[in-house]
Enzyme design. Structure first.
Site, PDB file in Angstrom:
ATOM      1  N   HIS A 167       4.580 -10.132   3.077  1.00 30.37           N
ATOM      2  CA  HIS A 167       3.655 -11.119   3.666  1.00 30.37           C
ATOM      3  C   HIS A 167       2.870 -11.903   2.629  1.00 30.37           C
ATOM      4  O   HIS A 167       2.150 -12.839   2.967  1.00 30.37           O
ATOM      5  CB  HIS A 167       2.703 -10.442   4.668  1.00 30.37           C
ATOM      6  CG  HIS A 167       1.642  -9.594   4.049  1.00 30.37           C
ATOM      7  ND1 HIS A 167       0.346 -10.023   3.906  1.00 30.37           N
ATOM      8  CD2 HIS A 167       1.668  -8.340   3.542  1.00 30.37           C
ATOM      9  CE1 HIS A 167      -0.388  -9.055   3.352  1.00 30.37           C
ATOM     10  NE2 HIS A 167       0.400  -8.025   3.122  1.00 30.37           N
ATOM     11  N   THR A 200       0.839  -1.200   0.000  1.00 29.88           N
ATOM     12  CA  THR A 200       0.000   0.000   0.000  1.00 29.88           C
ATOM     13  C   THR A 200       0.876   1.253   0.000  1.00 29.88           C
ATOM     14  O   THR A 200       0.662   2.180  -0.795  1.00 29.88           O
ATOM     15  CB  THR A 200      -0.935   0.007   1.230  1.00 29.88           C
ATOM     16  OG1 THR A 200      -1.758  -1.168   1.159  1.00 29.88           O
ATOM     17  CG2 THR A 200      -1.811   1.235   1.278  1.00 29.88           C
ATOM     18  N   GLN A 252       0.888  -9.639  -6.113  1.00 25.27           N
ATOM     19  CA  GLN A 252       0.325 -11.000  -6.159  1.00 25.27           C
ATOM     20  C   GLN A 252       1.139 -11.972  -6.995  1.00 25.27           C
ATOM     21  O   GLN A 252       0.864 -13.161  -6.992  1.00 25.27           O
ATOM     22  CB  GLN A 252      -1.121 -10.955  -6.690  1.00 25.27           C
ATOM     23  CG  GLN A 252      -2.108 -10.340  -5.715  1.00 25.27           C
ATOM     24  CD  GLN A 252      -2.372 -11.214  -4.483  1.00 25.27           C
ATOM     25  OE1 GLN A 252      -2.102 -12.412  -4.461  1.00 25.27           O
ATOM     26  NE2 GLN A 252      -2.894 -10.605  -3.430  1.00 25.27           N
ATOM     27  N   SER A 270       5.032  -6.668  -1.326  1.00 21.70           N
ATOM     28  CA  SER A 270       4.823  -6.818   0.109  1.00 21.70           C
ATOM     29  C   SER A 270       5.295  -8.200   0.541  1.00 21.70           C
ATOM     30  O   SER A 270       4.904  -9.201  -0.072  1.00 21.70           O
ATOM     31  CB  SER A 270       3.309  -6.727   0.358  1.00 21.70           C
ATOM     32  OG  SER A 270       3.013  -6.001   1.488  1.00 21.70           O
ATOM     33  N   CYS A 285      -8.998  -6.781   1.560  1.00 21.90           N
ATOM     34  CA  CYS A 285      -9.049  -5.346   1.831  1.00 21.90           C
ATOM     35  C   CYS A 285     -10.439  -4.784   1.601  1.00 21.90           C
ATOM     36  O   CYS A 285     -10.729  -3.687   2.003  1.00 21.90           O
ATOM     37  CB  CYS A 285      -8.057  -4.603   0.954  1.00 21.90           C
ATOM     38  SG  CYS A 285      -6.458  -5.368   0.974  1.00 21.90           S
ATOM     39  N   ASN A 319      -5.520  -9.690  -7.708  1.00 24.96           N
ATOM     40  CA  ASN A 319      -5.684 -10.328  -6.409  1.00 24.96           C
ATOM     41  C   ASN A 319      -6.966 -11.145  -6.296  1.00 24.96           C
ATOM     42  O   ASN A 319      -7.092 -11.984  -5.421  1.00 24.96           O
ATOM     43  CB  ASN A 319      -5.621  -9.297  -5.278  1.00 24.96           C
ATOM     44  CG  ASN A 319      -6.387  -8.045  -5.580  1.00 24.96           C
ATOM     45  OD1 ASN A 319      -6.142  -7.371  -6.577  1.00 24.96           O
ATOM     46  ND2 ASN A 319      -7.348  -7.715  -4.740  1.00 24.96           N
ATOM     47  N   THR A 324      13.971   4.289  12.393  1.00 24.87           N
ATOM     48  CA  THR A 324      14.859   3.146  12.594  1.00 24.87           C
ATOM     49  C   THR A 324      14.395   1.977  11.733  1.00 24.87           C
ATOM     50  O   THR A 324      13.213   1.622  11.754  1.00 24.87           O
ATOM     51  CB  THR A 324      14.822   2.738  14.082  1.00 24.87           C
ATOM     52  OG1 THR A 324      15.176   3.886  14.850  1.00 24.87           O
ATOM     53  CG2 THR A 324      15.757   1.597  14.382  1.00 24.87           C
TER      54      THR A 324
HETATM   55  N1  PLP Z   1      -1.778  -4.715  -4.109  1.00 30.35           N
HETATM   56  C1  PLP Z   1      -2.325  -5.934  -4.255  1.00 30.35           C
HETATM   57  C2  PLP Z   1      -2.519  -6.498  -5.621  1.00 30.35           C
HETATM   58  C3  PLP Z   1      -2.726  -6.662  -3.120  1.00 30.35           C
HETATM   59  O1  PLP Z   1      -3.282  -7.860  -3.267  1.00 30.35           O
HETATM   60  C4  PLP Z   1      -2.545  -6.082  -1.841  1.00 30.35           C
HETATM   61  C5  PLP Z   1      -3.002  -6.782  -0.624  1.00 30.35           C
HETATM   62  O2  PLP Z   1      -3.993  -7.475  -0.617  1.00 30.35           O
HETATM   63  C6  PLP Z   1      -1.945  -4.807  -1.749  1.00 30.35           C
HETATM   64  C7  PLP Z   1      -1.594  -4.162  -2.914  1.00 30.35           C
HETATM   65  C8  PLP Z   1      -1.709  -4.149  -0.421  1.00 30.35           C
HETATM   66  O3  PLP Z   1      -0.740  -4.858   0.278  1.00 30.35           O
HETATM   67  P1  PLP Z   1      -0.407  -4.505   1.816  1.00 30.35           P
HETATM   68  O4  PLP Z   1      -1.612  -4.885   2.581  1.00 30.35           O
HETATM   69  O5  PLP Z   1       0.755  -5.344   2.144  1.00 30.35           O
HETATM   70  O6  PLP Z   1      -0.120  -3.068   1.879  1.00 30.35           O
END
Ligand code: PLP
Length: 376
Positions: free
Chosen positions: A201, A71, A179, A199, A322, A151, A240
């Site tokens: 995670h 994000t 993704q 990202s 989201c 996604n 940091t």
């Molecule tokens: N972009 C895409 C395509 C995503 O699937 C996601 C999370 O679902 C994001 C951006 C946002 O990622 P984060 O929650 O790590 O900021």
């Protein structure tokens, strides 16, 4: 509980977590404290991680910036390019199926800063309309934003072609690759991508850490600082640095590249075939998709009903995580111009490396029972 929601987030791999542990306690020093060896140890771990990530993406270390996740990367890329380069070019092209991190940032610039948005349509299969891009891209366009893989459907885009069109028109190309990275290697420079978001995670690393790639040559994308504070001279971002998460992100990428995604694809395909035999349609089935994602619909059967009955046994989603707080049809499915019955029957199953064949068999059984019940 069988977890089939890896597009929302993945667990941290055990091997990754083990590599992170020492940096929480033993090597906890501030990486900016270069005056003592403890600080230098933390900084060395960060440098090593950055080098490893840069090598994987085929970019220079100076082209990567730490963020709190995709994000923030999307925000920084789009708002940064706008801030530094929008004097002559005021148009931003973006696909109608982008993540809200991209859409809401672009809408903010439209509302507050006078950006003109050009929405790139997609086909029924979820592929962006390349002819539309070719027809509308010109010397007024500042930036084009197209994601690598969606996604909700897992559908991949022809990034190379878009990169070529962007280059021909000297338009910055921003790609949200969040993704794609778990299952596929991506080298932004080979695809003409000038800025890229990700990202950790989403690929078995920790939450709260991401990267933004911004090209420094051909073109040089000079982004403004995200914030002001200590450490700005290197990272353009203050504060940091989070050594354990940074170590975790680099380890996760190395780890995930060695995993057997073909095994996961076989299970994904087998379940899709089974669900089709029960009357399901697979969204984006005819086009190129990432190997672990399925968007499935039983037209005429309510997805909410399916979720309600199966949620104790299978973790999966209807729209993206989201936007699951947002009732109403997903903007991705409406952009694909699917009929109402298909949209209202649609749900996402996203597979991961920890899923087993026993789980596959159980999921088949649960869906068979559920669909038979709802059909009658
Ligand atoms: N972009 C895409 C395509 C995503 O699937 C996601 C999370 O679902 C994001 C951006 C946002 O990622 P984060 O929650 O790590 O900021």
């Amino acid at each position: 509980m069988i977890y089939l929601d890896h597009a929302a987030t993945t667990p941290i791999a055990k091997e990754v977590l083990e590599k992170m542990y020492p940096y929480f306690s033993e090597h906890f020093a501030n990486p900016s404290s270069q005056i003592h060896p403890a600080g230098r140890t933390a900084k060395a771990a960060i440098d090593k991680s950055l080098k490893s990530l840069a090598t994987s993406f085929g970019v220079d270390e100076s082209e990567l910036m730490w963020t709190s996740g995709a994000t923030q990367s999307c925000n920084w890329a789009i708002r940064g390019v706008w801030k530094h380069y929008s004097i002559k070019r005021k148009k931003i092209m973006l696909s109608t199926i982008e993540h809200s991190a991209v859409i809401e940032t672009a809408k903010y610039l439209e509302r507050e800063e006078g950006a003109e948005l050009i929405w790139i349509p997609v086909t029924e299969d979820g592929e962006v309309d390349i002819d539309f891009i070719a027809q509308h891209i010109n010397e007024k366009v500042l930036l084009i934003a197209v994601m690598a893989a969606n996604n909700l459907t897992g559908v991949k885009q022809d990034l190379k072609k878009i990169g070529e069109l962007a280059k021909e028109n000297e338009v910055f190309f921003f790609c949200d690759a969040t993704q794609l990275i778990a299952t596929e290697d991506i080298k932004p420079k080979d695809l003409g991508i000038d800025l890229m978001a990700m990202s950790a995670h989403k690929f078995y690393g920790p939450k709260g850490i991401g990267l933004l790639y911004a090209s420094r040559r051909n073109p040089r994308v000079n982004l403004p600082n995200w914030e002001y504070g200590g450490g700005m001279e290197i990272w353009k971002k203050g504060g940091t640095l989070d050594t354990p998460s940074i170590v975790g992100m680099a380890e996760a990428l190395n780890w995930v590249r060695k995993q057997d995604w073909e095994r996961v694809k076989v299970m994904r395909d087998e379940l899709e075939d089974h669900l089709k035999s029960l009357g399901a349609v697979i969204l984006g089935e005819k086009v190129d998709r990432i190997v672990n994602a399925s968007n499935i619909s039983f037209p005429g059967i309510s997805n909410k009903r399916i979720l309600q009955d199966l949620q104790q046994e299978i973790a999966f989603s209807l729209a993206s995580a989201c936007s699951s707080q947002n009732p109403g049809p997903s903007h991705v499915l409406t952009a694909m111009r699917l009929d109402e019955k298909t949209i209202n029957g649609s749900f996402r199953l996203s597979w991961g490396l920890g899923n087993s064949r026993e789980e596959l068999e159980k999921v088949k059984q649960l869906f068979t029972m559920q669909i038979e019940k709802l059909k009658n």
